[in-house]
Design an enzyme around this catalytic site. Sequence first.
Site, PDB file in Angstrom:
ATOM      1  N   GLN A 118      -5.414  -2.804   6.470  1.00  0.00           N
ATOM      2  CA  GLN A 118      -4.114  -2.185   6.200  1.00  0.00           C
ATOM      3  C   GLN A 118      -2.981  -2.989   6.869  1.00  0.00           C
ATOM      4  O   GLN A 118      -1.983  -2.420   7.310  1.00  0.00           O
ATOM      5  CB  GLN A 118      -4.099  -0.737   6.681  1.00  0.00           C
ATOM      6  CG  GLN A 118      -4.812   0.232   5.757  1.00  0.00           C
ATOM      7  CD  GLN A 118      -4.102   0.385   4.414  1.00  0.00           C
ATOM      8  OE1 GLN A 118      -2.901   0.214   4.293  1.00  0.00           O
ATOM      9  NE2 GLN A 118      -4.873   0.705   3.381  1.00  0.00           N
ATOM     10  N   SER A 119      -3.129  -4.283   6.904  1.00  0.00           N
ATOM     11  CA  SER A 119      -2.137  -5.146   7.554  1.00  0.00           C
ATOM     12  C   SER A 119      -0.773  -5.058   6.872  1.00  0.00           C
ATOM     13  O   SER A 119      -0.637  -5.366   5.680  1.00  0.00           O
ATOM     14  CB  SER A 119      -2.625  -6.598   7.533  1.00  0.00           C
ATOM     15  OG  SER A 119      -1.586  -7.481   7.885  1.00  0.00           O
ATOM     16  N   ASN A 120       0.246  -4.661   7.636  1.00  0.00           N
ATOM     17  CA  ASN A 120       1.607  -4.671   7.110  1.00  0.00           C
ATOM     18  C   ASN A 120       2.081  -6.104   6.844  1.00  0.00           C
ATOM     19  O   ASN A 120       2.801  -6.369   5.888  1.00  0.00           O
ATOM     20  CB  ASN A 120       2.561  -3.997   8.101  1.00  0.00           C
ATOM     21  CG  ASN A 120       2.282  -2.519   8.254  1.00  0.00           C
ATOM     22  OD1 ASN A 120       2.310  -1.778   7.288  1.00  0.00           O
ATOM     23  ND2 ASN A 120       2.003  -2.094   9.466  1.00  0.00           N
ATOM     24  N   ALA A 122       0.237  -8.660   5.962  1.00  0.00           N
ATOM     25  CA  ALA A 122      -0.378  -9.172   4.735  1.00  0.00           C
ATOM     26  C   ALA A 122       0.373  -8.679   3.508  1.00  0.00           C
ATOM     27  O   ALA A 122       0.644  -9.436   2.570  1.00  0.00           O
ATOM     28  CB  ALA A 122      -1.852  -8.754   4.682  1.00  0.00           C
TER      29      ALA A 122
END
Length: 468
Positions: free
Chosen positions: A186-188, A190
Amino acid sequence: MSMKLPSYFLHPTRKSRENEMLKCSIWWCGIGKVYYYANARPAITVPPNRISRALKLNPTQKQQQTVFRFTCRRNFSVTAMEEEASTKQHNSSSLYGFLSKKPYDPPSWASHLNPIPSHIFSLGHVPTPIHKWNLPNLPNNTEVWLKRDDLSGMQLSGNKVRKLEFLLAEAVAQGADCIITIGGIQSNHARATAVAAKYLDLDCYLILRTSKVLVDKDPGLTGNLLVERLVGAHIDLVSKEEYAKTGSLALTNLLKEKLISEGRKPYVIPVGGSNSLGTWGYIEAVREIEQQLQTGNGKAEFDDIVVACGSGGTTAGLAIGSWLSELKAKVRAFSVCDDPDYFYEYVQGLLDGLQAGVSSRDIVDIKNAKGLGYAMNTPEELKFVKEVAQTTGVVLDPVYSGKAAHGMMKDMAENPMKWAGRKILFIHTGGLLGLFDKTAEMASLVGNWREMDVPESTLRKDGSGKMF
């Protein structure tokens, strides 16, 4: 030192009797246009490449805009021509500067740092607002203000957009046709990179870390994943165990070599966009804060700047910026993963990469706020996020700013004299989409619903309630 610009470098687009009298205190040979107003201090310039310097014209020139084209005849790379063409191509598709590539002029107090970025892409909606944050249970005479970098635009990209403005400018300058980056499932960062890449017509490849039992399954469409997949990002899943053994650098290099073998030109952005180049995003943010304070009503200043520390770049930029500038606020970072010692060393590496000549431990205070671990929350943390939203209307993400704000309030409760009477600026770094991955955990905290009771005596008539 002043010298006359040789006549064979000048090709004025409009005649002026002062052409032969043109003098420069600093000048360069390149290919491009220089725009100036003679009565401006300093002259307004549009330098064409990274060997540019600010052109200053004699103030006796006509007080009107004049455009000169100057051409280097020899001994310079054709790269300058390609870079100018690239800049024109990107700038021609935008209005009012948004999505445009422009030369970067650093704050005067940061001009000794090295290297200085040559260009920046305008990707965010800045300046982001600052307003008072009416948190309950603050120590005596303590004020908390909020800088809303969660409103920086680019599909809720938060602080990530400031770093990407510099990183993608370099990617385009190097002729990249695709971007690689890496992070959690859930990388912001990325998601922000995937969106920004598409803004600039670049493909995006994401390496996302997930659990061992899910690494061979469809990752779904929750939160950041939905946006990434909507904009067409290519996603490679890797297990947390593989990530821990191999490392982000080796994994991104592996994908980079594969794409190069296929004829692509990839540009790699590290975790969180946190390298020395990305650090400029929050050096520039400090200049923005300074300007906002100067234009506010009356004299305003902050004693402390509080921020979440997840990969180190935002912390490093704020710390060196505040230390070098007139802001001089103490930067207090709350780490949401790893531990403070790790981040002191990592931030030091970023500062050394800029030849800052200062110890990270002298300019930033880092405290542990990771709790159960990265992107993992205690019921107390989630309850805090809910209560802040309900009390102040500000929605914090549970991974970064939620943990940092919780850590700050906990420290205030334990050490009220340390914070009493201080004026604090909290940087809301965004990450709203991360909440969608916590819906099951938060369900019990957010009731407040019921079926509306419509009495039988209420008059009813078909078609009365128009549904659009």
